[in-house]
Design a protein around this motif. Structure first.
Motif, short mmCIF file in Angstrom:
data_model
loop_
_atom_site.label_atom_id
_atom_site.label_comp_id
_atom_site.label_asym_id
_atom_site.label_seq_id
_atom_site.Cartn_x
_atom_site.Cartn_y
_atom_site.Cartn_z
N THR A 183 34.75 32.01 60.33
CA THR A 183 34.20 32.75 61.48
C THR A 183 35.19 33.77 62.06
OG1 THR A 183 34.95 31.19 63.19
CG2 THR A 183 32.87 30.68 62.08
N ASP A 184 36.41 33.79 61.54
CA ASP A 184 37.42 34.71 62.06
C ASP A 184 36.99 36.16 61.80
OD1 ASP A 184 39.72 36.10 62.80
OD2 ASP A 184 41.06 34.56 62.01
N TRP A 185 37.02 36.98 62.87
CA TRP A 185 36.56 38.38 62.75
C TRP A 185 37.67 39.31 62.26
CZ3 TRP A 185 37.19 35.37 66.98
CH2 TRP A 185 38.28 35.65 67.80
N HIS A 186 38.82 38.77 61.91
CA HIS A 186 39.93 39.61 61.47
C HIS A 186 39.52 40.45 60.27
CE1 HIS A 186 43.90 40.73 59.87
NE2 HIS A 186 44.36 40.49 61.09
N GLN A 187 39.95 41.70 60.26
CA GLN A 187 39.51 42.64 59.22
C GLN A 187 39.96 42.23 57.82
OE1 GLN A 187 41.19 46.39 60.28
NE2 GLN A 187 43.31 45.77 59.97
N GLU A 188 41.01 41.43 57.71
CA GLU A 188 41.49 41.00 56.39
C GLU A 188 40.82 39.71 55.91
OE1 GLU A 188 45.71 40.79 56.36
OE2 GLU A 188 46.00 42.87 57.00
N ASN A 189 39.98 39.13 56.74
CA ASN A 189 39.32 37.89 56.35
C ASN A 189 38.39 38.16 55.16
OD1 ASN A 189 37.95 35.48 56.12
ND2 ASN A 189 37.42 35.32 58.30
N PRO A 190 38.63 37.55 54.01
CA PRO A 190 37.79 37.83 52.83
C PRO A 190 36.35 37.37 53.00
CG PRO A 190 39.25 35.99 52.39
CD PRO A 190 39.69 36.57 53.70
N TYR A 191 36.10 36.47 53.97
CA TYR A 191 34.72 36.05 54.21
C TYR A 191 33.87 37.20 54.72
CZ TYR A 191 35.91 31.10 53.61
OH TYR A 191 36.30 29.89 53.09
N GLN A 192 34.51 38.21 55.32
CA GLN A 192 33.73 39.33 55.82
C GLN A 192 32.93 39.99 54.70
OE1 GLN A 192 33.41 40.06 58.98
NE2 GLN A 192 34.95 38.61 59.73
N GLY A 193 33.50 40.05 53.51
CA GLY A 193 32.79 40.65 52.38
C GLY A 193 31.67 39.78 51.87
N LEU A 194 31.75 38.47 52.13
CA LEU A 194 30.70 37.56 51.69
C LEU A 194 29.51 37.56 52.62
CD1 LEU A 194 32.49 34.28 50.55
CD2 LEU A 194 31.33 35.95 49.12
N PHE A 195 29.75 37.86 53.87
CA PHE A 195 28.70 37.70 54.87
C PHE A 195 27.62 38.76 54.71
CE2 PHE A 195 31.91 35.70 57.99
CZ PHE A 195 31.89 34.54 57.25
N LYS A 196 26.43 38.36 54.96
CA LYS A 196 25.28 39.26 54.90
C LYS A 196 24.27 38.81 55.94
CE LYS A 196 21.71 41.07 51.80
NZ LYS A 196 21.08 40.95 50.45
N GLY A 197 23.79 39.76 56.71
CA GLY A 197 22.78 39.45 57.71
C GLY A 197 21.51 38.89 57.08
N PRO A 198 20.73 38.13 57.84
CA PRO A 198 19.54 37.51 57.28
C PRO A 198 18.40 38.50 57.07
CG PRO A 198 19.65 37.10 59.62
CD PRO A 198 20.91 37.83 59.26
N SER A 199 17.57 38.23 56.08
CA SER A 199 16.36 39.02 55.87
C SER A 199 15.25 38.10 55.39
CB SER A 199 16.60 40.13 54.84
OG SER A 199 16.79 39.60 53.55
N ILE A 200 14.01 38.51 55.66
CA ILE A 200 12.85 37.74 55.22
C ILE A 200 11.76 38.71 54.82
CG2 ILE A 200 12.09 37.50 57.63
CD1 ILE A 200 10.72 34.88 56.79
N SER A 201 11.10 38.42 53.72
CA SER A 201 10.01 39.27 53.25
C SER A 201 8.92 38.38 52.65
CB SER A 201 10.50 40.28 52.21
OG SER A 201 11.06 39.62 51.08
N GLY A 202 7.71 38.91 52.64
CA GLY A 202 6.57 38.16 52.11
C GLY A 202 5.29 38.67 52.73
#
Length: 525
Positions: free
Chosen positions: A299-318
C-alpha cells in the motif's frame, strides 16, 4: 601545601565527574528523542468526513496467532474493561508520554454508533474511533447534525495476541494522546521501526507493520516485515498495539486529535461500517521482496514501490439489460468480466429486491430467483479496490406473461330513426402483448373511438340492421373476433279514426229490418 593540592585535585576530579555525568545524561536524553524522517504521504485522508453507504459487520471471531514482527509483551497478563493497561509494553527511543487527564476514560454524550440510523444532514470531521477485535477492523466515526456517530472510513487491522490490547467499552472511551511522529524505534526483544505511529496512551500505538531496524537513519521503504501484512483484517498478532498498513496508518494520523475517544470492543454485533480498502497480497521475489522476510508494503505510495506497476483500477463489463416474462423459472445473467489489481470487491447497491436478486461471486453473475412481478428493476453493480471504484448500471425487466387477445362488451344496440349521434358503450380489450384492433363495418357511419374504447354511431342512419366486426390481434396464434349488431327501427305512424254524423246512423229497429232487394225474385212463387 600538600593539603591544598589534594583539595584542588578533588575539586578538579569532582568537576570532571560532573561534566561526565552531564554528557551521559545528554546522550540519554538525545537517545530518547523520537527518530523522525519526513515521509510525507501524498494521499492520506484530510480528515473531512462524508457519509458512506454502510455494510453490515459479519459475525466472526478472530484467532490469536503468536506475535510476528513485533516484540512479545513483557507480561502475559490479560486486560479487561476494568483494568488499566500496563505502561511497560515497549521500550521506545522517545521520551514516554504519560496518559494525561485527556486519556482517562469518560462518558460520551453522543448517540451510540450501533444505534445510529441514516445520517441527518452533513457529517462533520472525524470524532471517534472503534476497534472491533472479533473482525480485526478499525472504524473512524464522524458526527452528523443530530449528533449521531456515523461510520465514515474503516481499516483492516491486527490487534494484540493473547488479549494484549487494552479494552475500552462503550461509555468508557480511552482519550488518545495522539502523539504522531513520522516513525519510531521500538525495542524489547528486538529492534524495529514503525511508520506513522499514533499514540493511544503510554506504549500503545496505532502504527504500520514493523520495518527492519538497520541503523539510526530510519526505516527503509523496502524493509517492511512483510509476514505481518497477511494478519491485517484476519487475526491478532501484535504485542498490544494496533497494526495497520502504512497507507492506513498515515490516514489514521490525519484523522486523530488529542482527546479523541477510542473504543476497543470485543464484539461487533449490531454495528456497521463502510467496506475497508483492500490490502493487496504480498508478492514473492524481487523487486517486491528483498528476502523471504523483508519487502515493500503493497500500500506504500512511494514512487519506487514496484507494486505501483502491478496495480490497476477496477473495471466491469457485460450485458446491461435482461428481459424476463412473469412466471419465469430461477435464472441468472450472463457472466460479467471484472478486472483490477488488487482483485476488486463486488457488491450490489440500489437492489430493489435483495431476497430475489443477488450477486454470485463464484460465477460472476447476478442470480435471479423466481417470483418477481412485472416491472423494471434498476441495479448498481459496484467494483472497488484500493485504487478506485466503478459502477455498472444494470436493468432487469420483467414483462407480463403472454395472453391471447380477448374482446368483451355490448353485442347489440337498438335506435329509432331520427336519433342523435350515439355510442355503443365501452368495450374491454385485453391481451399481452397489447392487441391491435381493426373494425369492419357495413356502414361508414359507424366508427371506432380508441380513447373511449367504444363504437360511435353517426346520426342519420336509415332504418335497417348494421353489423360491425371487431378483430383484436397481438401476434399470437388466435385473434379475438367480436360481432356487434346495430338495429335502426323506422318511426311508427299512428292511425287517426274518422268522426261520423249520429243522424245518419240507423236505429236499432232499422237495423233489425232486413232490407229486401226488389230485384231479387228468387223466392217468388
Amino acid at each position: 601545601m600538600t593539603k591544598f593540592k589534594n583539595i584542588k585535585l578533588r575539586r578538579g576530579l569532582g568537576l570532571l565527574s560532573s561534566i561526565t555525568m552531564l554528557l551521559l545524561l545528554a546522550s540519554v536524553l538525545l537517545a530518547c528523542v523520537p527518530n523522525m524522517q519526513n515521509f510525507t504521504p501524498s494521499d492520506p485522508s484530510s480528515g473531512e468526513a462524508d457519509s458512506s453507504t454502510a455494510t453490515s459487520a459479519v459475525t466472526g471471531t478472530s484467532s490469536d496467532t503468536p506475535p510476528h514482527g513485533e516484540s512479545e509483551p513483557a507480561s502475559s497478563s490479560a486486560f479487561n474493561e476494568n483494568t488499566p493497561p500496563s505502561k511497560s509494553r515497549h521500550s521506545i527511543t522517545s521520551t514516554e508520554t504519560s496518559p494525561t487527564a485527556a486519556s482517562k476514560t469518560t462518558t460520551t454524550t453522543t448517540i451510540a454508533a450501533n444505534l445510529a440510523a441514516k445520517p441527518v444532514g452533513k457529517v462533520g470531521r472525524a470524532h471517534s474511533i472503534r476497534v472491533f477485535e472479533d473482525m480485526q477492523v478499525t472504524v473512524i466515526y464522524g458526527l452528523d447534525e443530530a449528533d449521531q456517530e456515523i461510520p465514515i472510513e474503516a481499516f483492516y487491522c491486527s490487534t494484540g495476541y493473547n488479549n494484549a490490547t487494552p479494552k475500552a467499552p462503550e461509555g468508557k472511551p480511552i482519550r488518545i494522546t495522539a502523539f504522531r511522529p513520522s516513525y519510531l524505534k521500538f525495542s524489547l526483544l528486538g529492534d524495529c521501526y514503525v511508520r506513522y505511529p499514533t499514540q493511544i496512551m503510554g506504549d500503545y500505538f496505532f502504527h504500520s507493520v514493523p520495518y527492519e531496524y538497520s541503523g539510526s537513519k530510519g526505516p527503509e521503504y523496502n524493509e517492511c516485515w512483510i509476514g505481518g501484512m497477511y494478519a491485517l483484517g484476519r487475526y491478532k498478532t501484535t504485542g498490544g498495539c494496533i497494526r495497520l498498513s502504512v497507507r492506513d496508518a498515515a490516514k489514521m494520523q490525519s484523522y486523530a486529535y488529542p482527546g479523541m475517544p477510542l473504543y476497543i470492543l470485543t464484539n461487533s454485533s449490531g454495528y456497521s461500517w463502510p467496506t475497508p480498502q483492500s490490502v493487496p497480497a504480498v508478492q514473492a521475489g524481487k523487486p517486491y521482496s528483498i528476502s523471504g522476510r523483508l519487502g515493500w508494503d503493497p500500500t506504500d505510495w512511494h514512487q519506487e514501490n514496484p507494486y505501483q506497476g502491478l496495480f490497476k483500477g477496477p473495471s466491469i463489463s457485460g450485458d446491461k439489460t435482461l428481459t424476463l416474462t412473469e412466471g419465469y423459472k430461477k435464472t441468472s445473467t450472463a457472466a460479467f468480466t471484472i478486472t483490477g489489481n488488487p482483485s476488486p470487491e463486488i457488491s450490489i447497491s440500489m437492489n430493489p429486491d435483495s431476497t430475489k436478486i443477488s450477486w454470485n461471486n463464484t460465477s460472476k453473475k447476478i442470480d435471479i430467483a423466481a417470483g418477481l412481478t412485472q416491472g423494471k428493476y434498476e441495479i448498481n453493480l459496484k467494483v472497488s479496490n484500493s485504487l478506485d471504484d466503478m459502477t455498472l448500471k444494470f436493468t432487469l425487466i420483467v414483462e407480463k406473461a403472454q395472453q391471447a387477445p380477448l374482446i368483451s362488451g355490448p353485442s347489440s344496440l337498438e335506435l329509432i330513426e331520427g336519433y342523435k349521434q350515439a355510442s355503443s358503450g365501452a368495450f374491454e380489450i385485453s391481451g399481452h402483448p397489447a392487441p391491435r384492433l381493426s373494425i369492419n363495418s357495413s356502414n361508414d357511419g359507424i366508427s371506432w373511438n380508441d380513447a373511449a374504447q367504444e363504437l360511435v354511431i353517426a346520426e342519420g342512419l336509415p332504418a335497417g340492421v348494421y353489423t360491425v366486426i371487431l378483430t383484436a390481434d397481438n401476434g399470437l396464434k388466435e385473434n379475438a373476433v367480436f360481432e356487434f349488431s346495430l338495429t335502426v327501427k323506422p318511426v311508427e305512424t299512428e292511425v287517426t279514426p274518422v268522426p261520423t254524423d249520429p243522424a245518419s246512423e240507423p236505429t236499432a229497429a232499422e237495423s233489425a229490418t232486413e232490407t229486401v232487394d226488389p230485384s231479387d225474385t228468387s223466392d217468388e212463387g
